[in-house]
Design a protein around this motif. Structure first.
Motif, PDB file in Angstrom:
ATOM      1  N   ASP A 169     -47.589  16.281 -18.637  1.00 59.98           N
ATOM      2  CA  ASP A 169     -49.038  15.576 -18.944  1.00 59.98           C
ATOM      3  C   ASP A 169     -50.082  16.512 -19.537  1.00 59.98           C
ATOM      4  O   ASP A 169     -49.949  17.578 -19.144  1.00 59.98           O
ATOM      5  CB  ASP A 169     -49.462  14.807 -17.502  1.00 59.98           C
ATOM      6  N   ASP A 170     -50.743  16.144 -20.355  1.00 61.24           N
ATOM      7  CA  ASP A 170     -51.623  17.076 -21.152  1.00 61.24           C
ATOM      8  C   ASP A 170     -52.908  16.999 -20.500  1.00 61.24           C
ATOM      9  O   ASP A 170     -53.712  17.740 -21.004  1.00 61.24           O
ATOM     10  CB  ASP A 170     -51.623  16.903 -22.746  1.00 61.24           C
ATOM     11  N   GLU A 171     -53.201  16.192 -19.314  1.00 54.92           N
ATOM     12  CA  GLU A 171     -54.518  16.251 -18.813  1.00 54.92           C
ATOM     13  C   GLU A 171     -54.559  16.476 -17.484  1.00 54.92           C
ATOM     14  O   GLU A 171     -55.826  16.448 -16.743  1.00 54.92           O
ATOM     15  CB  GLU A 171     -55.297  15.089 -19.369  1.00 54.92           C
ATOM     16  N   GLU A 172     -53.442  16.233 -16.741  1.00 53.85           N
ATOM     17  CA  GLU A 172     -53.561  16.376 -15.157  1.00 53.85           C
ATOM     18  C   GLU A 172     -54.216  17.872 -14.665  1.00 53.85           C
ATOM     19  O   GLU A 172     -53.854  18.698 -15.500  1.00 53.85           O
ATOM     20  CB  GLU A 172     -52.211  15.955 -14.747  1.00 53.85           C
ATOM     21  N   VAL A 173     -54.441  17.941 -13.472  1.00 51.55           N
ATOM     22  CA  VAL A 173     -54.977  19.067 -13.121  1.00 51.55           C
ATOM     23  C   VAL A 173     -54.535  19.747 -11.932  1.00 51.55           C
ATOM     24  O   VAL A 173     -54.028  19.073 -10.818  1.00 51.55           O
ATOM     25  CB  VAL A 173     -56.691  18.875 -12.387  1.00 51.55           C
ATOM     26  N   VAL A 174     -53.904  20.891 -12.380  1.00 57.75           N
ATOM     27  CA  VAL A 174     -53.689  21.792 -10.849  1.00 57.75           C
ATOM     28  C   VAL A 174     -54.349  23.029 -11.065  1.00 57.75           C
ATOM     29  O   VAL A 174     -54.901  23.638 -11.868  1.00 57.75           O
ATOM     30  CB  VAL A 174     -52.067  22.092 -10.970  1.00 57.75           C
ATOM     31  N   LEU A 175     -54.715  23.647  -9.634  1.00 53.76           N
ATOM     32  CA  LEU A 175     -55.399  24.867  -9.679  1.00 53.76           C
ATOM     33  C   LEU A 175     -54.707  25.791  -9.034  1.00 53.76           C
ATOM     34  O   LEU A 175     -53.716  25.863  -8.540  1.00 53.76           O
ATOM     35  CB  LEU A 175     -56.793  24.384  -9.040  1.00 53.76           C
ATOM     36  N   VAL A 176     -55.442  26.949  -9.259  1.00 54.79           N
ATOM     37  CA  VAL A 176     -54.796  28.309  -8.279  1.00 54.79           C
ATOM     38  C   VAL A 176     -54.492  28.021  -6.953  1.00 54.79           C
ATOM     39  O   VAL A 176     -53.664  28.567  -6.413  1.00 54.79           O
ATOM     40  CB  VAL A 176     -55.719  29.351  -8.597  1.00 54.79           C
ATOM     41  N   ASP A 177     -55.257  26.949  -6.212  1.00 54.51           N
ATOM     42  CA  ASP A 177     -55.301  26.851  -4.745  1.00 54.51           C
ATOM     43  C   ASP A 177     -54.620  25.534  -4.600  1.00 54.51           C
ATOM     44  O   ASP A 177     -54.753  25.255  -3.393  1.00 54.51           O
ATOM     45  CB  ASP A 177     -56.714  26.908  -4.269  1.00 54.51           C
ATOM     46  N   SER A 178     -53.945  24.868  -5.546  1.00 51.41           N
ATOM     47  CA  SER A 178     -53.341  23.805  -5.183  1.00 51.41           C
ATOM     48  C   SER A 178     -52.173  24.007  -4.444  1.00 51.41           C
ATOM     49  O   SER A 178     -51.531  25.079  -4.611  1.00 51.41           O
ATOM     50  CB  SER A 178     -52.840  23.022  -6.666  1.00 51.41           C
ATOM     51  N   PRO A 179     -51.893  23.211  -3.458  1.00 55.76           N
ATOM     52  CA  PRO A 179     -50.659  23.253  -2.629  1.00 55.76           C
ATOM     53  C   PRO A 179     -49.280  23.415  -3.199  1.00 55.76           C
ATOM     54  O   PRO A 179     -49.142  22.647  -4.345  1.00 55.76           O
ATOM     55  CB  PRO A 179     -51.007  22.265  -1.538  1.00 55.76           C
ATOM     56  N   LEU A 180     -48.270  23.977  -2.417  1.00 53.21           N
ATOM     57  CA  LEU A 180     -47.088  23.984  -3.125  1.00 53.21           C
ATOM     58  C   LEU A 180     -46.598  22.633  -3.130  1.00 53.21           C
ATOM     59  O   LEU A 180     -45.781  22.355  -4.311  1.00 53.21           O
ATOM     60  CB  LEU A 180     -46.211  24.787  -2.205  1.00 53.21           C
ATOM     61  N   SER A 181     -46.646  21.734  -2.620  1.00 53.67           N
ATOM     62  CA  SER A 181     -46.486  20.340  -2.739  1.00 53.67           C
ATOM     63  C   SER A 181     -46.742  19.736  -4.139  1.00 53.67           C
ATOM     64  O   SER A 181     -46.032  19.039  -4.693  1.00 53.67           O
ATOM     65  CB  SER A 181     -46.846  19.349  -1.360  1.00 53.67           C
ATOM     66  N   ARG A 182     -48.124  20.112  -4.364  1.00 51.33           N
ATOM     67  CA  ARG A 182     -48.488  19.521  -5.575  1.00 51.33           C
ATOM     68  C   ARG A 182     -47.806  20.353  -6.840  1.00 51.33           C
ATOM     69  O   ARG A 182     -47.586  19.600  -7.753  1.00 51.33           O
ATOM     70  CB  ARG A 182     -49.997  19.746  -5.683  1.00 51.33           C
TER      71      ARG A 182
END
Length: 251
Positions: free
Chosen positions: A127-140
């Motif tokens: 997806d070109d717009e969903e967000v994941v971050l440096v602190d997103s959990p491993l499950s995400r």
């Protein structure tokens, strides 16, 4: 297999920042320059795309959400872009530039010396717009990387550079060339044989003057002050992005 790659993401039409990065010796020496999306939605959209096209076969293009949205706007559609510079930029693009953006792929995979298979995307591989971050959990991370076999994934979108592991997959975010969050300067990455997060310092005041003189956007003074002269902090950006990183899309 290529020996070295420079990764530039989220240029957002800020040509002075792009020119500063393109002048870097390691960028000039790179085998390829991978462009990880959101290239033209900003104050100098037409000129920025022309500069990138001038890289010729060295440039490898990936679609960002703002690139897709510019195509939609140029075709008379509507989007959820909150920044009014987006519709303005779409109206400045030539037909050949709209066609270029319309044909960009969601992902590109390259074999890079020392890293093996590397997948490049804008936000996530799916997806070109969903967000994941440096602190997103491993499950995400497991959710957004489902089915990915590459040992390294390079993404942009959130304008904040980071390097982390997610269940043995190396995640690289080069940050933003034109609209950085956290610090000034133009952020990018060098890949091969390792990974280096890089920051190119440039004269922000001179860049703001150049944008004021060359951009036709009526709000260029305020836009430049916010995005070039005084960018938002990483803490501010994380406060905005964090709610969107819990399995929902972001614009």
């Amino acid at each position: 297999m290529v020996s070295s790659v420079a990764v530039l993401s989220d240029i957002h039409g800020v040509l002075p920042a792009l020119d500063a990065v393109l002048a870097e010796p390691d960028v000039q020496a790179a085998d390829l320059v991978v462009l990880c999306g959101d290239l033209a939605a900003g104050p100098l959209p037409r000129q920025t795309l022309d500069r990138l096209v001038s890289l010729g076969d060295r440039a490898v293009w990936v679609r960002g959400n703002a690139d897709r949205e510019l195509v939609t706007l140029a075709g008379g559609g509507s989007t959820q872009i909150p920044d009014p510079i987006g519709p303005w930029a779409a109206a400045r693009l030539r037909p050949d530039q709209v066609a270029l953006l319309d044909g960009l792929p969601l992902t590109v995979t390259l074999e890079i010396d020392g890293l093996g298979e590397v997948l490049f995307c804008h936000a996530t591989p799916r997806d070109d717009e969903e967000v994941v971050l440096v602190d997103s959990p491993l499950s995400r991370w497991a959710e957004v990387l489902d089915g990915v076999t590459a040992g390294t994934v390079v993404c942009g979108h959130t304008h904040m550079p980071f390097l982390r592991l997610a269940d043995r997959c190396r995640i690289v975010n080069p940050g933003s060339v034109g609209m950085p969050y956290g610090t000034t300067g133009a952020h990018w990455a060098r890949l091969g044989p390792g990974v280096e997060l890089r920051r190119t310092a440039y004269d922000a005041e001179a860049a703001c003057r150049e944008l004021a003189e060359t951009s036709e956007y009526s709000g260029i003074q305020d836009w430049s002050d916010y995005f070039v002269r005084n960018p938002a902090s990483d803490a501010e950006a994380l406060r905005v992005f964090s709610p969107r990183a819990r399995g929902t899309s972001a614009t």
